[in-house]
Structure formats: structure tokens, C-alpha cells
Design an enzyme around this catalytic site. Structure first.
Site, PDB file in Angstrom:
ATOM      1  N   ASP A  28     -29.333 -21.245   0.976  1.00 29.73           N
ATOM      2  CA  ASP A  28     -29.748 -19.871   0.705  1.00 29.73           C
ATOM      3  C   ASP A  28     -31.258 -19.789   0.879  1.00 29.73           C
ATOM      4  OD1 ASP A  28     -27.143 -19.614   0.017  1.00 29.73           O
ATOM      5  OD2 ASP A  28     -27.491 -18.859  -2.013  1.00 29.73           O
ATOM      6  N   HIS A  80     -26.513 -27.798   2.215  1.00 26.13           N
ATOM      7  CA  HIS A  80     -25.241 -28.242   2.767  1.00 26.13           C
ATOM      8  C   HIS A  80     -25.407 -28.602   4.240  1.00 26.13           C
ATOM      9  CE1 HIS A  80     -22.755 -26.570  -0.690  1.00 26.13           C
ATOM     10  NE2 HIS A  80     -23.956 -26.064  -0.905  1.00 26.13           N
ATOM     11  N   SER A  94     -37.946 -25.129  -1.435  1.00 28.82           N
ATOM     12  CA  SER A  94     -38.640 -25.825  -0.354  1.00 28.82           C
ATOM     13  C   SER A  94     -38.108 -25.311   0.976  1.00 28.82           C
ATOM     14  CB  SER A  94     -38.475 -27.333  -0.485  1.00 28.82           C
ATOM     15  OG  SER A  94     -39.407 -28.002   0.336  1.00 28.82           O
TER      16      SER A  94
END
Length: 451
Positions: free
Chosen positions: A224, A297, A416
Site C-alpha cells: 500500500d 508482498h 519506506s
């Protein structure tokens, strides 16, 4: 101007004071004895009358209380005290040093601010003259890299891992959620009381079904966040944001094999697995804000073969800093995995940042980021060729792991950046725009003409 910055009589010592001290060193012994006995003459007597008056009052009071003490003399060590010119000179020097130290501590910050403002404006004029984006100069970059950001990040990591009493959790986590727009309804545990520390709250897992993986897209979003930049990476310099570039070679490090290095091709072309000209290198940069879901992911089905850990800086990777500091991703600490997927070369990089020195990869237990380097502020190794390398196909656990699309890879502590650099057919088209918000599993692009 000088009289404004150097007030008279406050920080500077008059020459007359020094002259008096030197004269005291050459005075005869009689003058020193006379100073001990006290001044004589009518003027001196007149000047000493108040002292005599107070002394008489003290004597009378003392005599009324304790008569034998009236005839006592002062102690011998008090009678023998004489002025020491060397001590006076030493004290005078200490006074001069303390006054100039106070002057520097008071006015030096203002001078540094004025110098910084002048340097900032000069760099702005240079960028406008050259028609370039407003970026940092070499001096500004060195000053920024010299800040003790690694120490601050370790302190923040320790503070975030501290146990938080249950009574304070709704207030602390609630304030954080309101400040950074955290959507706690998507979390697996939406109750504030479940998280023992800020670190646990930052790395909260999502509930089952909160993200849908697009099975038709060849590459999906790994996290995200906000799309900083994307596009072709066929040249040696590619954009980290619009108008600000970084080097692929500085970012990835040297080529893996001697065949690639001796091929005579450019670095970008040598990375590709297919040499028939049907493919091209692409890149995508996704920034995770503090309020985003902090786990990342796999964007596709791929197999990593090598891991490189660059122990660089811990600079901020926010969009404003990324647009101001060229080569930011090449300077920061990062964990890079290189391998291949069905279309050729594939790399997956987790870039650390301020307060995000800890990057955890679930399948790589040996990885240790944000290591303690002492208090060597401003002394950092060059990030390009200073790294630890691990060949995953030669690791003790056997064959390297193959990631499936959407599979959980690791997590950041705070936000980050994820950088994807991959080989794909030339008809690959991105489905995103710069600056848009994207979530895990959403399509990054498609191959035109494919079913």
C-alpha cells in the site's frame, strides 16, 4: 555592522585591564605590604570610616556576648595572604575565554543560518539558470548525510518497541490514527488494546480478504502506498521522481557474472536475460507513508537467486526529499533481491529510511539491518560497492524460495519505499499514474495484445 555583532564592553576586554595586571607584577614589595596594612592618610581614614564603624559595632556586640574573644587576632594564614599576580593573569585569561565562548555560542548559530540561507538561494539560482529542478547541491547533500540519523533511528526503534500500558493505548494509537489517517477497520485486530507497543501497531496484519490479488495482471502492487515514479529503465540513469535521476549500476551494484561484464553492452542491456531485443527493463517506485499498511508482498511469481544488503544512509524517502536529493535510493540502506521471472530479469528492493532502519524479510533470518556503527557521525561507507552478498542457491537451506503472486515477503518498521526493476516485453503498458494511491494486489500494468 561589527559594532552590532560585537557589543562594546560585554565580550571584549579593555587594554587598560591588561596593563594594570602587568604593572602589578613589577610593583615593589613595599606597595604590597602597604596594601596589606591598609591605606594611610586623612583621605584613606575618611574612606575607611564606614568600615571602622561596622567593625566597632561588631566588636561591641561580640564583647557583650563573649569578652575574651575581643582581643583575638585574625588567623595567621589570613594575615599572610598577599595578591598573586600570576593568579590574576590566569583568572583574567579565563574571563576572556569564557566571554569569547559565550559570544560564539550566542552568535554562531545566527551565522550558520545566514550562510545556509545564502547557499540555499545560490543553489536555487543555479538550478533556475540551468533549467533543472530545484535539487540539493553537493555541500547540502554532505551536510544532510552527516546528521546522526542512524542513532536517531535506533533510539526511535527502541522507543517504539517499549511496552505501552493498556490505559494509554487508545490515546496514543488514536492520536496516531487521526494524524496519519490509519484505517484500522482493515486490520486483523481492530482493537487498540491488542497492540503492546507502537512497533506492533505499525506492522499490524490485515484481516483475511482485505486485499484482492489481481490474477490477470502480470505484475501487481507489492504494498500500500503512493506511486512516486514508473517507466522505462533502458538507460544508465533512470528517474526516482520526475526530473531527478539515479544510476541503475549504483543502485543494484556490479553485474553478477563476468560474461555480463565483458559483453560490451550497457549495464541495463547486460542485465536482461533475453538478448533478442524483444524485452525491455521497467521500474516502479512505491512510497509507504506512516499511516499505510507496512507489510509488503510479492508482486508476481518469481525466484530470487541472490541477496545484497547495502549498509548506506538512513535518509528520509518522503516524496519531497526524493525530489530534492538526487541519487537518494543509491545512498540509503537497502535490501536487494535479484532473480528471474517468466519474462526475464526481476529485482525487488526494500529501501530503508529515517526511523525505518529495521527491514525484516521473513524467509531470510540471517539478514540484520540498521546495525550499530558507533558514534561515527558523518563517516559512512560508500553505498555503491559496500554490501553483503548471499547466493540463495548456495545457502544451507537448499534451493532458493519461489515467491507466489501476493505472497507475504516482509515488513518495515514505519513507512519506506519499494523499488521494482524488471524485464518485460516491449508491449508492456503501465496502468498507473504518478502520485496515485495504490494498494496490495492492484494491477501495475498489462501486456498489450495478450488475452
Amino acid at each position: 555592522m561589527v559594532s552590532y555583532f560585537v557589543p562594546r564592553g560585554r565580550f571584549l576586554l579593555k587594554a587598560g585591564n591588561l596593563r594594570q595586571v602587568v604593572q602589578q607584577q613589577h610593583q615593589p614589595t613595599q606597595l604590597q605590604l602597604q596594601a596589606i596594612k591598609g591605606p594611610q592618610g586623612p583621605q584613606a581614614q575618611n574612606g575607611s570610616l564606614p568600615v571602622v564603624r561596622h567593625f566597632r559595632q561588631f566588636s561591641s556586640n561580640a564583647a557583650s556576648k563573649e569578652a575574651p574573644l575581643h582581643h583575638r587576632r585574625p588567623p595567621l594564614h589570613k594575615q599572610q595572604q598577599t595578591p598573586n599576580p600570576s593568579q590574576d593573569v590566569a583568572q583574567l585569561r579565563r574571563n576572556v575565554l569564557s566571554r569569547w565562548t559565550g559570544f560564539l555560542l550566542r552568535w554562531a548559530p545566527m551565522g550558520i543560518c545566514v550562510f545556509g540561507a545564502i547557499e540555499w538561494q545560490l543553489q536555487k539560482k543555479r538550478c533556475e539558470r540551468d533549467g533543472m529542478p530545484r535539487t540539493a547541491s553537493e555541500l547540502q547533500s554532505r551536510i544532510y548525510c552527516s546528521l546522526p540519523l542512524r542513532i536517531l533511528s535506533r533510539c526511535w526503534g527502541w522507543l517504539a518497541a517499549c511496552y505501552l500500558p493498556p490505559t494509554l493505548r487508545p490515546y496514543v494509537y488514536g492520536w496516531y490514527s487521526n494524524t496519519f489517517n490509519v484505517n484500522l477497520s482493515e486490520a486483523q485486530y481492530p482493537e487498540y488494546e491488542h497492540y503492546n507497543s507502537l512497533a506492533e501497531f505499525f506492522t499490524r496484519p490485515l484481516r483475511e480478504g482485505a486485499r484482492t490479488i489481481d490474477q490477470n495482471a502480470p505484475v501487481v502492487s507489492p504494498a500500500d502506498g503512493k506511486v512516486l515514479h514508473f517507466g522505462s529503465a533502458s538507460d544508465s540513469l533512470i528517474e526516482q521522481v520526475k526530473g531527478v535521476n539515479y544510476s541503475i549500476e549504483d543502485f543494484l551494484g556490479p553485474l553478477q557474472t563476468l560474461e555480463q561484464a565483458n559483453s560490451g553492452e550497457s549495464y541495463a542491456q547486460a542485465l536482461k536475460k533475453k538478448s533478442d531485443g524483444s524485452t525491455e527493463l521497467y521500474q516502479c517506485v512505491i512510497y509507504l507513508a506512516p499511516g499505510d499498511y507496512h507489510r509488503f508482498h510479492s508482486p508476481t511469481t518469481w525466484q530470487p537467486t541472490i541477496r545484497r544488503h547495502f549498509s548506506g544512509e538512513l535518509l528520509s524517502v518522503s516524496p519531497k526529499v526524493a525530489g530534492w536529493l538526487p541519487g537518494l535510493f543509491c545512498l540509503n540502506e537497502r535490501v536487494l533481491y535479484m532473480g528471474q521471472w517468466k519474462h526475464g530479469f526481476f529485482s525487488y528492493t526494500a529501501v530503508g529510511a529515517t526511523n525505518v532502519g529495521s527491514v525484516e524479510i521473513y524467509m531470510d533470518a540471517e539478514l540484520k539491518t540498521n546495525r550499530w556503527t558507533g558514534f561515527n557521525v558523518g563517516k559512512h561507507p560508500p553505498s555503491t560497492y559496500e554490501y553483503d552478498e548471499l547466493a540463495l542457491d548456495q545457502a544451507p537451506q537448499g534451493a532458493p524460495k519461489e515467491f507466489g503472486k501476493g505472497e507475504l515477503v516482509g515488513q518495515f518498521n514505519m513507512g519506506s519505499t519499494i523499488v521494482l526493476l524488471f524485464e518485460a516485453p516491449k508491449n508492456f503498458k503501465f496502468d498507473i499514474v504518478a502520485g496515485q494511491k495504490i494498494r496490495v494486489g492492484e494491477s501495475l500494468g498489462h501486456i498489450a495484445g495478450s488475452p
